[in-house]
Scaffold this motif. Structure first.
Motif, PDB file in Angstrom:
ATOM      1  N   HIS A   1       0.727  -1.331  -0.033  1.00  0.00           N
ATOM      2  CA  HIS A   1      -0.135   0.283   0.009  1.00  0.00           C
ATOM      3  C   HIS A   1       0.532   1.021  -0.256  1.00  0.00           C
ATOM      4  O   HIS A   1       2.267   1.234   0.911  1.00  0.00           O
ATOM      5  CB  HIS A   1      -0.528   0.459   1.114  1.00  0.00           C
TER       6      HIS A   1
ATOM      7  N   ARG B   1      -1.239  -2.015  10.074  1.00  0.00           N
ATOM      8  CA  ARG B   1      -1.888  -1.553   9.112  1.00  0.00           C
ATOM      9  C   ARG B   1      -3.482  -2.301   9.078  1.00  0.00           C
ATOM     10  O   ARG B   1      -3.894  -2.322   8.910  1.00  0.00           O
ATOM     11  CB  ARG B   1      -1.160  -0.957   7.371  1.00  0.00           C
TER      12      ARG B   1
ATOM     13  N   GLU C   1      -7.171  -1.827   9.475  1.00  0.00           N
ATOM     14  CA  GLU C   1      -8.102  -2.233   8.225  1.00  0.00           C
ATOM     15  C   GLU C   1      -9.340  -3.286   8.842  1.00  0.00           C
ATOM     16  O   GLU C   1     -10.008  -2.895   8.194  1.00  0.00           O
ATOM     17  CB  GLU C   1      -7.528  -2.872   7.162  1.00  0.00           C
TER      18      GLU C   1
END
Ligand SMILES: Cc1cc2nc3c(=O)[nH]c(=O)nc-3n(C[C@H](O)[C@H](O)[C@H](O)COP(=O)(O)OP(=O)(O)OC[C@H]3O[C@@H](n4cnc5c(N)ncnc54)[C@H](O)[C@@H]3O)c2cc1C
Length: 360
Positions: free
Chosen positions: A83, A161, A165
């Motif tokens: 990402h 992350r 999420e």
């Protein structure tokens, strides 16, 4: 329990399957650092991230199957985790220098026996032309096109992350005790007690706490002792940067020591294998000299950074420990030297145990 690479990767995979996950580890209170630092003495933050799945001497058995499975899963993991905020890539290839004529013969046979696996033997005349000069062992090398490395800190950042999420609940505290709860005819539940006095009741427990695992198991009557094996890593500044680095692989392995380019004119070299928890400066020095095989440019390099971490080696059992110790109590720990490599296969194993238990 445990938010190193195996615990975080497993929590992420479980949440992706729709499970409600609570992850506990005091290290969750601090962000993953940009560079490894000595205060982070767990395995994952100190690791080199070498993925040596195909260049493995055996072609059968559990260790081989886990490596194969992880290498098959890694590309999809990286694709899903990559990402702009947490860029991630698999860096390839890996080259393993043969340390003796016998090893050269073994590596040559291995490469010939596994056509299509990306393994290839390189004879010494080709290695002598390398620029900058490689350590001259003199017996050739094996190239493994699909092995290499993943940056462990980038991986951990990407997984953190992923936790957010997937709405994974995080407890930034250590678990001090596990208790079985009686729930009549229903499936057993578990109570976890943390250092700050919090209690949480859960359906299943997955222990990924490396050296902290056995302490959690003891009061439940299980014993899975593990010994610490310290690893030191050096980051070197190349003062007289030699030649073109275009032919240098992601990982060059020489006598079990890995040389990894890491940014402009920087090289990681690691790791030592030292029983116990105390780093020996002499071991780091011998490693830097590559057991007297270091080319001049490497000898002239200066120390930029240095760190160490602990590996969890199971005592009298093969690594890793992947076991259902009793219904609802899973151990996924003791990954010793290959926890990063084996994270996707470990997470898959845990998910399978939980999904199978739900169906039965
Ligand atoms: C120098 C070095 C180089 C390495 N290089 C490689 C490599 O190139 N490739 C590779 O595949 N592997 C490598 N390894 C091995 C690899 O790093 C480990 O196998 C892997 O990190 C283990 O991950 P883990 O999540 O099981 O354990 P760890 O990363 O050690 O994490 C365990 C976590 O559990 C937490 N914990 C402990 N007790 C409790 C408790 N009671 N409650 C809650 N949390 C708890 C700790 O705080 C810790 O964060 C290396 C290791 C070292 C030290």
């Amino acid at each position: 329990m445990g938010a190193g690479v195996t615990g975080t990767g497993t929590a992420w995979q479980l949440a992706k399957l729709g499970h409600s996950v609570l992850l506990a580890d005091p290290s969750l209170a601090t962000p993953i650092p940009d560079t490894p630092a000595d205060r982070h003495l767990n395995g994952s933050t100190a690791s080199l991230g070498v993925l040596m799945g195909h260049a493995f001497r055996r072609s059968s058995g559990r260790a081989w199957r886990l490596r194969q499975r992880s290498m098959a899963l890694w590309p999809a993991w990286v694709e899903q985790l990559n990402h702009p905020e947490s860029p991630l890539a698999l860096e390839t290839p890996l080259i393993q220098l043969a340390g003796s004529a016998e090893e050269a013969q073994r590596l040559n046979q291995l490469a010939s026996a596994r056509p299509g696996s990306g393994l290839q033997f390189i004879d010494n005349t080709r290695l002598q032309k390398a620029d900058p000069a490689w350590p001259q062992v003199g017996h050739g090398a094996m190239l493994s096109e699909r092995d290499g490395r993943i940056d462990p800190l980038r991986l951990l950042k990407a997984l953190r992350r992923g936790l957010t999420e997937q709405n994974i609940a995080c407890l930034a505290t250590a678990v001090v005790e596990l208790q079985r709860l009686n729930s009549g005819n229903r499936q057993r539940r578990w109570r976890i007690k943390t250092t700050d006095g919090t209690c949480e009741d859960v359906d299943r427990v997955v222990i990924c706490s490396a050296l902290g695992s056995n302490e959690l198991l003891q009061n439940l009557g299980h014993q899975r002792p593990m010994a610490p094996v310290l690893g030191q890593v050096l980051e070197l500044q190349l003062n007289n940067p030699p030649g073109q680095w275009t032919a240098w692989p992601a990982v060059l392995s020489c006598s079990g020591i890995n040389l990894i380019p890491h940014g402009p004119n920087r090289l990681w070299i690691g790791a030592t294998l030292e029983p116990g928890t105390t780093a020996d400066p002499a071991a780091a020095d011998t490693m830097k000299r590559l057991n007297d095989l270091a080319p001049t440019w490497l000898e002239e390099a200066t120390l930029a950074e240095q760190w160490s971490g602990l590996r969890a080696r199971p005592i009298e059992r093969p690594a890793p420990l992947l076991e259902e110790l009793e219904p609802g109590l899973l151990l996924a720990s003791g990954h010793y030297r290959n926890g990063v490599l084996l994270t996707p296969a470990t997470a898959e194993w845990v998910c399978e145990q939980i999904e199978n238990a739900q169906m039965s």
